[in-house]
Design a protein around this motif. Structure first.
Motif, short mmCIF file in Angstrom:
data_model
loop_
_atom_site.label_atom_id
_atom_site.label_comp_id
_atom_site.label_asym_id
_atom_site.label_seq_id
_atom_site.Cartn_x
_atom_site.Cartn_y
_atom_site.Cartn_z
N LYS A 197 0.84 -1.20 0.00
CA LYS A 197 0.00 0.00 0.00
C LYS A 197 0.87 1.25 0.00
CE LYS A 197 -3.92 2.13 2.26
NZ LYS A 197 -5.03 1.98 3.17
N ASP A 198 2.05 1.15 0.60
CA ASP A 198 2.97 2.28 0.67
C ASP A 198 4.35 1.82 0.19
OD1 ASP A 198 4.58 4.43 1.25
OD2 ASP A 198 4.03 4.55 3.36
N PRO A 199 4.69 2.11 -1.07
CA PRO A 199 5.97 1.65 -1.62
C PRO A 199 7.19 2.10 -0.82
CG PRO A 199 4.58 2.54 -3.35
CD PRO A 199 3.90 2.85 -2.05
N SER A 200 7.08 3.19 -0.08
CA SER A 200 8.23 3.67 0.69
C SER A 200 8.54 2.77 1.88
CB SER A 200 8.00 5.11 1.18
OG SER A 200 7.04 5.13 2.22
N THR A 201 7.61 1.87 2.21
CA THR A 201 7.87 0.97 3.34
C THR A 201 8.04 -0.47 2.87
OG1 THR A 201 5.50 0.63 3.75
CG2 THR A 201 6.58 2.42 4.96
N ARG A 202 8.44 -0.66 1.64
CA ARG A 202 8.60 -2.01 1.07
C ARG A 202 9.44 -2.90 2.00
NH1 ARG A 202 8.09 -4.52 -3.83
NH2 ARG A 202 9.66 -6.10 -4.28
N ARG A 203 8.89 -4.01 2.34
CA ARG A 203 9.52 -5.02 3.20
C ARG A 203 9.77 -4.54 4.63
NH1 ARG A 203 11.61 -9.44 -0.15
NH2 ARG A 203 9.98 -9.56 -1.71
N HIS A 204 9.19 -3.40 5.01
CA HIS A 204 9.33 -2.87 6.36
C HIS A 204 8.89 -3.91 7.40
CE1 HIS A 204 8.77 -0.33 9.91
NE2 HIS A 204 7.50 -0.70 9.93
N SER A 205 7.74 -4.52 7.18
CA SER A 205 7.21 -5.47 8.16
C SER A 205 8.12 -6.67 8.34
CB SER A 205 5.81 -5.92 7.76
OG SER A 205 4.94 -4.81 7.73
N ASP B 29 10.70 -1.42 15.10
CA ASP B 29 9.97 -0.53 14.21
C ASP B 29 10.68 0.82 14.11
OD1 ASP B 29 7.80 0.24 12.55
OD2 ASP B 29 6.56 0.81 14.26
N ALA B 30 11.07 1.36 15.25
CA ALA B 30 11.76 2.66 15.26
C ALA B 30 13.11 2.56 14.55
CB ALA B 30 11.94 3.14 16.69
N TRP B 31 13.84 1.47 14.81
CA TRP B 31 15.15 1.30 14.17
C TRP B 31 15.00 1.26 12.66
CZ3 TRP B 31 20.04 1.83 15.44
CH2 TRP B 31 21.00 1.34 14.56
N ASP B 32 14.02 0.51 12.18
CA ASP B 32 13.83 0.41 10.74
C ASP B 32 13.43 1.77 10.16
OD1 ASP B 32 13.73 -1.38 8.33
OD2 ASP B 32 11.71 -0.50 8.27
N ALA B 33 12.58 2.50 10.85
CA ALA B 33 12.17 3.83 10.37
C ALA B 33 13.36 4.79 10.31
CB ALA B 33 11.07 4.40 11.26
N ILE B 34 14.24 4.68 11.28
CA ILE B 34 15.40 5.58 11.34
C ILE B 34 16.44 5.23 10.27
CG2 ILE B 34 17.42 6.19 12.77
CD1 ILE B 34 15.50 5.91 15.21
N THR B 35 16.61 3.95 9.99
CA THR B 35 17.69 3.53 9.10
C THR B 35 17.25 3.21 7.68
OG1 THR B 35 17.47 1.22 9.84
CG2 THR B 35 19.04 2.62 11.04
N SER B 36 15.99 3.45 7.34
CA SER B 36 15.48 3.19 6.00
C SER B 36 15.04 4.48 5.34
CB SER B 36 14.27 2.25 6.08
OG SER B 36 14.62 1.03 6.67
#
Length: 186
Positions: free
Chosen positions: A48-56, A168-175
């Motif tokens: 749904k949000d390409p900017s978060t690809r494989r985030h989960s 979640d925070a780590w991934d947001a910060i480093t992606s």
């Protein structure tokens, strides 16, 4: 070192996460992996949000690694990994015009976005254990208070939710995100 900007999750090519902390495969009916169904749901949310690809998937793998360091059993880490895969499932119910708004959100819009953790938990009731549902619900609670959806503080926040929140925070910060590139971890 567990957290390095050069680390890639175990499912990604060139992974630097030791194999020992990679979640084991699990098989269900007719060889279908229950994990593959959860990964499919996670990818649906991320699509749904390409900017978060494989985030989960990154959050799930990192949650597994953190729980390993904390000494969690393999079975408990598996429950955590599965919950982390779908931690943002409730975003499916957030209107696109709010979720992808390029400008600052209004207070009402921000409250709508904050509802994703509650909505996701409601969607998972009866599908996951009550503990996993609580981890998904509480992954945006803050140790010092002020988080959502329940305003829990400190040890009131389930430990699994705290682990998912850190991952979640780590991934947001480093992606890479629309509002900026990855931050340096040096």
């Amino acid at each position: 070192v567990l957290f390095r900007s050069t680390m890639t999750p175990p499912h990604m090519p060139g992974s630097r996460v030791p194999r020992a902390i990679t979640p084991p495969p699990r098989r269900g009916v007719a060889g279908q992996s229950p994990l593959s169904v959860r990964i499919g749901l996670a990818r649906a949310v991320d699509a749904k949000d390409p900017s978060t690809r494989r985030h989960s998937e990154r959050v799930a793998d990192l949650s597994w690694a953190i729980a390993d360091v904390l000494g969690w059993s393999t079975s408990r880490r598996t429950l955590l990994h599965d919950a982390a895969l779908v931690h943002d499932l409730g975003k499916i119910a957030i209107p696109d015009e709010i979720l992808f708004k390029p400008d600052e959100l209004t207070p009402h819009e921000y409250e709508t976005v904050k509802g994703h953790s509650r909505i996701g938990a409601e969607m998972l009731e009866g599908v996951m254990t009550s503990e996993q549902v609580s981890w998904v619900r509480c992954h945006h609670e803050w140790w010092g208070g002020g988080g959502y959806p329940d305003g829990l503080v400190g040890a009131q926040i389930p430990e699994g939710a705290r682990v998912i929140a850190v991952a979640d925070a780590w991934d947001a910060i480093t992606s890479w995100r629309p509002y900026g590139g990855p931050r340096s971890t040096a």
